[in-house]
Design a protein around this motif. Structure first.
Motif, PDB file in Angstrom:
ATOM      1  N   TYR A  79       0.962  -1.017   0.183  1.00 50.34           N
ATOM      2  CA  TYR A  79       0.056   0.046  -0.083  1.00 50.34           C
ATOM      3  C   TYR A  79       0.760   1.271  -0.030  1.00 50.34           C
ATOM      4  N   GLN A  98       0.806   5.414   0.462  1.00 52.69           N
ATOM      5  CA  GLN A  98       0.082   6.453   0.715  1.00 52.69           C
ATOM      6  C   GLN A  98       0.695   7.757   0.705  1.00 52.69           C
ATOM      7  N   GLU A 141       5.287   4.198  -7.781  1.00 52.57           N
ATOM      8  CA  GLU A 141       4.485   3.146  -7.079  1.00 52.57           C
ATOM      9  C   GLU A 141       5.098   1.874  -7.501  1.00 52.57           C
ATOM     10  N   GLU A 169       1.827  -7.184   5.007  1.00 56.14           N
ATOM     11  CA  GLU A 169       1.553  -6.181   4.641  1.00 56.14           C
ATOM     12  C   GLU A 169       2.519  -5.096   4.489  1.00 56.14           C
ATOM     13  N   HIS A 192       3.064  -1.113   4.205  1.00 57.47           N
ATOM     14  CA  HIS A 192       2.296   0.366   4.301  1.00 57.47           C
ATOM     15  C   HIS A 192       3.582   1.323   4.144  1.00 57.47           C
ATOM     16  N   ILE A 230       4.232   5.117   3.698  1.00 58.34           N
ATOM     17  CA  ILE A 230       3.699   6.806   3.789  1.00 58.34           C
ATOM     18  C   ILE A 230       4.672   7.643   3.386  1.00 58.34           C
ATOM     19  N   LYS A 244       5.743   0.623   7.433  1.00 56.03           N
ATOM     20  CA  LYS A 244       4.985  -0.422   8.358  1.00 56.03           C
ATOM     21  C   LYS A 244       4.957  -1.644   7.874  1.00 56.03           C
TER      22      LYS A 244
END
Length: 119
Positions: free
Chosen positions: A4, A6, A17, A36, A38, A40, A53
């Motif tokens: 992911y 963000q 990305e 997973e 994440h 940021i 994370k």
């Protein structure tokens, strides 16, 4: 790996990305399942702040880095995570090896005492 991205106060194209997902895919060798990730990306004044994370089973890892260059910050963040994950991986394997070898050695003092008791 579930990735992911963000962005916060910064415009990021799909090329970055894909680049970031490729960099984080190098860390898959430390996991047996699907972690997973994440990422940021923040822009604070003249610096980019990247926070990652990683959540995998009971393992939660958080790393943060700052740099003027977005690509340099991403490389630094991935290297920090790789070093941390390799340390965690080594600790787990060393602990398993120590536990498996605990009962496999014999003390010569204990052997002498048992021989004296038998005679």
């Amino acid at each position: 790996m579930i990735f992911y991205l963000q962005p916060v106060h910064v415009q990021i194209d799909s090329g970055f990305e894909n680049f970031a997902a490729g960099k984080f895919s190098r860390l898959e060798r430390f996991f047996t399942g699907e972690p997973e990730v994440h990422l940021i990306v923040k822009k604070e004044k003249f610096e980019f702040v990247l926070e990652a994370k990683i959540q995998y089973r009971s393992l939660n890892i958080f790393m943060k880095t700052k740099s003027n260059n977005l690509n340099a910050a991403l490389d630094d963040l991935v290297n920090k995570l790789k070093n941390h994950l390799s340390k965690v991986h080594d600790r787990k394997h060393n602990k398993k090896n120590i536990q498996s070898h605990r009962g496999n050695f014999y003390s010569p003092v204990a052997m002498n005492e048992t021989q004296e008791e038998q005679t």
